[in-house]
Write a protein that holds these residues in place. Structure first.
Motif, PDB file in Angstrom:
ATOM      1  N   LYS A 150     -24.027  25.737 -21.293  1.00  0.00           N
ATOM      2  CA  LYS A 150     -23.083  26.591 -21.988  1.00  0.00           C
ATOM      3  C   LYS A 150     -22.329  27.486 -21.002  1.00  0.00           C
ATOM      4  O   LYS A 150     -21.100  27.605 -21.047  1.00  0.00           O
ATOM      5  N   LEU A 151     -23.067  28.100 -20.090  1.00  0.00           N
ATOM      6  CA  LEU A 151     -22.421  29.022 -19.161  1.00  0.00           C
ATOM      7  C   LEU A 151     -21.422  28.292 -18.270  1.00  0.00           C
ATOM      8  O   LEU A 151     -20.378  28.818 -17.916  1.00  0.00           O
TER       9      LEU A 151
ATOM     10  N   SER B 126     -22.548  35.564 -26.467  1.00  0.00           N
ATOM     11  CA  SER B 126     -23.031  34.366 -25.786  1.00  0.00           C
ATOM     12  C   SER B 126     -23.718  33.420 -26.754  1.00  0.00           C
ATOM     13  O   SER B 126     -24.142  32.330 -26.381  1.00  0.00           O
TER      14      SER B 126
ATOM     15  N   THR C  95     -20.421  28.941 -29.070  1.00  0.00           N
ATOM     16  CA  THR C  95     -20.367  27.719 -28.268  1.00  0.00           C
ATOM     17  C   THR C  95     -19.102  27.766 -27.425  1.00  0.00           C
ATOM     18  O   THR C  95     -18.176  28.534 -27.707  1.00  0.00           O
ATOM     19  N   SER C  96     -19.069  26.939 -26.407  1.00  0.00           N
ATOM     20  CA  SER C  96     -17.883  26.937 -25.542  1.00  0.00           C
ATOM     21  C   SER C  96     -16.662  26.451 -26.320  1.00  0.00           C
ATOM     22  O   SER C  96     -15.541  26.889 -26.078  1.00  0.00           O
TER      23      SER C  96
ATOM     24  N   THR D 199     -13.670  26.987 -19.645  1.00  0.00           N
ATOM     25  CA  THR D 199     -12.650  27.427 -20.591  1.00  0.00           C
ATOM     26  C   THR D 199     -11.756  28.504 -19.999  1.00  0.00           C
ATOM     27  O   THR D 199     -10.734  28.857 -20.581  1.00  0.00           O
TER      28      THR D 199
ATOM     29  N   ILE E 214     -13.235  31.574 -18.802  1.00  0.00           N
ATOM     30  CA  ILE E 214     -13.993  32.835 -18.670  1.00  0.00           C
ATOM     31  C   ILE E 214     -14.241  33.068 -17.186  1.00  0.00           C
ATOM     32  O   ILE E 214     -14.717  32.176 -16.497  1.00  0.00           O
TER      33      ILE E 214
ATOM     34  N   PHE F  67     -18.452  27.617 -20.460  1.00  0.00           N
ATOM     35  CA  PHE F  67     -17.671  28.859 -20.594  1.00  0.00           C
ATOM     36  C   PHE F  67     -16.708  28.989 -19.408  1.00  0.00           C
ATOM     37  O   PHE F  67     -15.545  29.324 -19.562  1.00  0.00           O
TER      38      PHE F  67
ATOM     39  N   VAL G  47     -23.111  38.539 -21.914  1.00  0.00           N
ATOM     40  CA  VAL G  47     -24.134  37.498 -22.017  1.00  0.00           C
ATOM     41  C   VAL G  47     -25.513  38.149 -22.095  1.00  0.00           C
ATOM     42  O   VAL G  47     -25.843  39.021 -21.297  1.00  0.00           O
TER      43      VAL G  47
ATOM     44  N   VAL H 106     -17.117  37.776 -20.922  1.00  0.00           N
ATOM     45  CA  VAL H 106     -18.033  37.591 -22.047  1.00  0.00           C
ATOM     46  C   VAL H 106     -19.316  38.348 -21.744  1.00  0.00           C
ATOM     47  O   VAL H 106     -19.826  38.302 -20.626  1.00  0.00           O
TER      48      VAL H 106
ATOM     49  N   ILE I  66     -15.357  29.432 -28.155  1.00  0.00           N
ATOM     50  CA  ILE I  66     -14.667  30.308 -27.200  1.00  0.00           C
ATOM     51  C   ILE I  66     -13.287  29.745 -26.895  1.00  0.00           C
ATOM     52  O   ILE I  66     -12.283  30.451 -26.902  1.00  0.00           O
ATOM     53  N   GLU I  67     -13.275  28.466 -26.691  1.00  0.00           N
ATOM     54  CA  GLU I  67     -12.028  27.817 -26.313  1.00  0.00           C
ATOM     55  C   GLU I  67     -10.978  27.963 -27.408  1.00  0.00           C
ATOM     56  O   GLU I  67      -9.827  28.308 -27.165  1.00  0.00           O
TER      57      GLU I  67
END
Ligand code: GDP
Ligand code: SF4
Lengths: 598, 391
Positions: free
Chosen positions: B119-120, B84, B87-88, B126, B128, B123, B110, B108, B91-92
């Motif tokens: 951020k969440l 976690s 960054t998004s 993306t 998640i 996520f 966290v 993920v 992740i992407e």
């Protein structure tokens, strides 16, 4: 010739300086050079050095030119210093005309010294008292000399004061040996009679006998026989013992040396036996031969049942240089196939186990040692048993007899109470008290042998702050109230955990052993009931609760191989344990019985 | 890809033709700080630059295996460490390396100490769709003992954010037998968990792994381990409450609401194939495992040199593979799938281990039928002892 021979031994308590004194003599007589001087030259077995106990006796011949200008042959015959080997000591003593009694000037007389001294006196040896370690600041030579004079009823002037460390007094001692110890008697015209006072096994030469020629002579190539043996042997080699063996063509009356026949079988050559010629045979053997009987038995089982054969091999090899070792095959439901091994005593047992482990790389399980019992059945017949599981309490037993000992304990007066208390716990019966001086006494007791073979000596040391000493001799069999105590795991008798024990002690012992086992047996998948029982009567019980937690919390994509290896390791650990019914018993359990008092 | 030797390439081709991976694990070896009980490979105190450096290598590593991953990836798991911290965008970028099945489970881990709302939410956008939240306890004292960088309040806040961001598959990690815990702590944590109502709960008894600070402290007597029996009582207590609240224990340490098992982890216990990226990550193909280097530096160097570790039969024989199959399968409360076993190895589990299995059934430790071989629920706590009997 023989008038210039002196055969003698040294009697001393452990650490009073026997080896050091022997070393000094070897040096003074030039038998060993300074450079070759190794400390404690007489002890050359690894185990002995660690224990500081001379286990196997040896002999050494020294040449000495005395003050009178004559050359003498001094044969020093070493004696084992532990009660397990009393018989061997008695044979060594029988090979001598004199004994040097060494007492530490800072310690005084100990029980060990007394019992060996009695042995020497029985054989009418000339005793030369030596007060050693006079160089020590704590030495009380006068005081200790008085104890000795009282004991021997000898003269002030007979006592020699030495320091084996500095060499002081050792020359004087050598002169005393020459002037006081009689030369060997014996008749060189008589047929050969030689006493085997010790033997050892050499992997190249076979059995080597240490002999003292009492009458007659022995030559190389002679055909000889042993009185207790039918077969005839050739004399392959004879000689005398310096720091090494020195070959000779013949040995004469009064001499001490070695004999090699080439036999590889230790039981051909028994300590105490008499060597004679096969043709010109002596009419009778020398007195005093005894077949040595083991006093203590235990089961010896390979940890891994597959190792039975190598255990057998190892015992066979051990027996080659230790004729006092006996063993017969034994099978146990708990431990599989193994051997019932007989020992001279507990020290002997420890030595055997250590040698099995060190020299033969065996890992073995030892069961609780026990003595030999005589079982009298109501029909009148007597059975000898040396394994608790052979004692069937269901039969009509008239009485059970166990071996007893006569013991002497030397202790400081202030510890008399504690020693007596301990003796009482061990079913000791008080006989007498003799004062050695104002501070030290000899307590005489009789004990059942079974009560002293385990940890009596350690306990005695601890109740007397290390001061008490102890020695004994077997006195015979007496009837007592013995019972067989069984240990049951989840209702199943574990034969290898059975013990024979005095009725009055059974409850206490049963409770203790259950508790001890509870500490030792790891928790398993099920509850495990531990019971102690006499016949069908359970007298003590405990339970090892079932294991509650044995699981790996996490097991994800990560280290699965490692997790499996962990399991395999755990499984291996389990394999080392003995499976008894549904219970896994660790090896220590079998030794736990030895340590119930801790 | 040009910089690989031909030899390697040919192997890949054989490999590719045989099968493709649809379960992916990605390791992120960075944490805010090292927790004193944790034995995972992780590095703490590194900066953002190190992260992006790492990400670029990770992406090249994934690239190396591109041909081996299925175009319908079923599960992707970002574990750590503390993923976690990513960054998004990062992740992407990683997710773009794969194409997913429409029901794919993408998780993920966290840490509540790193959770900011934006951020969440990002996520979630993306793709998640599952969060594993490292709660450990709802009691601040426990969290301090464990050296966690978050408070109970952080947990509630993070959970609220997650729900409002749209996550409908959240798992909570709980730690029990933390030094100082009492039965009341266990009940409190169980009740608080039930109140938050996550879809999945993992419960771990605190383990003192060698080489952790806790282990050293234990050795030197500075902390006291909870007695094994008490640990079990705590676990049973926790388990009982969770079950009453509608969770089902489907693995030694895992509980879920109906249908909400972790697909990713089930694949492991079912002896499935998976591909792991990042330092210390494991991959498994038909029971053969490979592992990336533990050390970040070595890992990075390997990637730069274009070296990848292939699935070489590592001397493990089929007997050992069978053991793994059973060891993993037995962790599930449903047990080892007997038919799968036969399909995988061509022999019946009862032919291979019949004698031992029978003994254990008679002892009341396991049950067996033609579908599953399983440990009795009340005996799961001594799984190792049982496994030792079989394998
Ligand atoms: N100070 C001193 N120490 C001695 C003397 N004789 C022997 N020792 C020491 O006492 C210990 C035991 O001696 P040792 O000869 O091994 O005794 P053994 O067990 O009777 O053979 C050793 O440390 C010797 O060095 C002596 O006359 N004076
Ligand atoms: S945050 Fe997680 S991975 Fe990192 S050190 Fe703590 S427990 Fe270990």
């Amino acid at each position: 010739m023989k008038k210039n021979i002196r055969n003698f031994c040294i009697i001393a308590h452990i650490d009073h300086g026997k080896s050091t004194l022997a070393d000094r003599m070897l040096q003074l007589t030039g038998t060993i050079s300074e450079r070759d001087m190794r400390n404690q030259a007489l002890d050359n077995m690894e185990l002995e050095q660690e224990r500081g106990i001379t286990i196997k006796s040896h002999a050494v011949t020294m040449n000495y030119t005395a003050a009178d200008g004559e050359e003498y042959i001094l044969n020093l015959i070493d004696t084992p210093g532990h009660v397990d080997f009393t018989y061997e000591v008695s044979r060594s003593i029988a090979a001598c005309e004199g004994a040097v009694l060494v007492v530490d000037a800072s310690q005084g007389i100990e029980a060990q010294t007394l019992s060996n001294l009695y042995l020497a006196m029985e054989q009418d040896l000339e005793i030369i008292p030596v007060i050693n370690k006079i160089d020590l600041p704590a030495a009380q030579p006068e005081n200790v000399a008085h104890q000795v004079i009282d004991l021997l009823g000898c003269d002030d002037s007979d006592v020699v004061f030495t320091s084996a460390k500095t060499g002081e007094g050792v020359n004087e001692l050598l002169e005393k040996i020459i002037s006081l110890i009689p030369h060997p008697k014996g008749d060189s015209d008589k047929p050969l009679q030689a006493l085997i006072f010790d033997s050892m096994y050499d992997q190249f030469r076979g059995v080597i006998a240490y002999i003292r020629i009492v009458n007659g002579a022995i030559n190389t190539k002679d055909k000889i026989k042993m009185f207790n043996q039918d077969s005839v042997f050739d004399v392959e080699e004879i000689g005398i013992l310096k720091m090494e063996r020195v070959k000779k063509e013949r040995l004469l009356t009064g001499e001490v040396g070695y004999l090699i026949t080439g036999t590889k079988n230790v039981s051909d050559i028994k300590v105490g036996d008499t060597v004679t010629l096969s043709k010109d045979t002596a009419v009778k053997p020398l007195p005093g031969y005894q077949d040595i009987k083991p006093m203590v038995y235990s089961g010896v089982f390979p940890v891994d049942t597959e190792d039975y054969d190598s255990l057998k091999d190892s015992l066979e090899k051990l027996k080659l240089n230790d004729s006092s070792l006996t063993y017969t095959p034994e099978s146990s439901t708990a431990l599989g196939f193994g051997f019932r091994v007989g020992y001279l005593g507990l020290l002997h047992m420890e030595i055997i186990h250590e040698r099995l482990e060190r020299e033969y790389n065996m890992s073995v399980i030892n069961t609780f040692p026990n003595v030999t019992y005589h079982i009298y059945l109501s029909g009148g017949e007597m059975e000898t048993i040396n394994n608790p599981k052979e004692l069937d309490m269901g039969r009509n037993i008239e009485k059970i007899e166990e071996p007893f000992i006569k013991a002497q304990i030397i202790t400081l007066t202030e510890h008399i109470g504690a020693v007596m208390k301990l003796s009482l716990e061990r079913r000791g019966v008080y006989v007498s008290t003799d004062y050695l001086d104002e501070t030290r006494v000899v307590l005489k007791y009789t004990f059942p042998l079974s009560e002293v073979i385990f940890d009596f000596f350690d306990r005695l040391k601890s109740v007397s702050r290390g001061y008490a000493s102890f020695d004994y001799e077997i006195s015979g069999y007496e009837a007592t109230q013995m019972v067989r105590l069984d240990i049951l795991l989840n209702g199943e008798k574990v034969d290898a955990l059975a013990a024979i024990i005095h009725k009055d002690k059974a409850y206490h012992y049963g409770e203790k052993i259950c508790k001890k086992l509870k500490d030792i047996i790891p928790r398993q998948m099920f509850d495990c009931a531990i019971q102690a029982a006499i016949g069908s009567r359970v007298i003590a019980r405990t339970t090892v609760k079932a294991l509650r937690k044995d699981v790996l919390a996490k097991c994800y994509g990560g280290d699965i191989s490692r997790k499996r290896k962990l399991l395999e390791k755990q499984k291996k650990g389990k394999k080392k344990m003995k499976q008894i019914g549904s219970i896994e018993l660790p090896q220590e359990a079998f030794l736990a019985l030895l340590k119930v008092d801790e | 890809m040009q910089n690989f030797g031909c030899l390697f390439f040919s192997k890949v081709i054989i490999f590719v033709s045989s099968m493709k991976f649809s379960h992916i694990y990605i390791h992120f070896p960075f944490c805010l700080s090292k927790c004193p009980y944790c034995d995972f490979y992780s590095v703490s105190g590194l900066n953002k630059d190190a992260f992006s450096d790492y990400i670029s290598r990770l992406i090249s590593e994934i690239g190396l295996y591109r041909g081996m991953t299925s175009n319908k990836v079923k599960s992707l798991y970002f574990g750590g460490g503390t993923p976690s911290l990513l960054t998004s965008e990062e992740i992407e970028k990683i997710m773009q390396m794969f194409s997913f099945d429409e029901d794919a489970e993408i998780t993920v881990e966290v840490n509540p100490a790193t959770a900011d709302e934006d951020k969440l939410k990002a996520f979630f956008k993306t793709g998640i769709n599952r969060i594993s939240l490292g709660v450990q306890s709802f009691i601040n004292r426990d969290l301090r003992v464990l050296g966690r960088k978050h408070s109970a309040e952080d947990v509630y806040r993070t959970f609220r954010i997650l729900r409002s961001a749209g996550y409908d598959n959240i798992s909570i990690d709980l730690m029990i037998a933390v030094p100082g815990q009492t039965p009341a702590s266990i009940i409190y944590n169980a009740m608080e968990t039930a109140l938050l109502d996550p879809e999945h709960v993992s419960v771990y008894i605190l383990t003192y792994y060698e080489e952790t600070l806790f282990y050293k402290m234990l050795e030197s007597g500075r902390i006291a381990k909870t007695d094994d029996d008490v640990e079990c009582e705590y676990f049973d207590l926790m388990s009982e409450i969770l079950c009453r609240k509608g969770y089902h224990r489907y693995e030694v340490s895992n509980f879920s609401k109906s249908g909400m098992n972790s697909q990713h982890n089930l694949n492991v216990w079912n002896f499935g194939n998976y591909l792991g990226f990042g330092p210390s990550a494991y991959s498994c193909k038909s029971g053969i495992r490979k592992k990336n280097p533990d050390e970040l530096v070595e890992y990075l160097r390997n990637i730069d040199e274009g070296r990848i570790h292939n699935f070489r039969p590592s001397g493990e024989n089929s007997a050992e593979t069978k053991k793994d199959f059973i060891m993993l399968g037995m962790r599930k409360t449903e047990g080892v799938d007997v038919r799968e076993y036969k399909k995988t190895f061509g022999t019946s589990i009862y032919d291979d281990y019949g004698g031992k299995i029978k003994e254990l059934i008679l002892k009341g430790l396991i049950t067996a039928d033609d579908r599953f071989l399983k440990v009795r629920e009340n005996r799961m706590n001594i799984l190792n002892s049982i496994l030792c009997e079989i394998i």
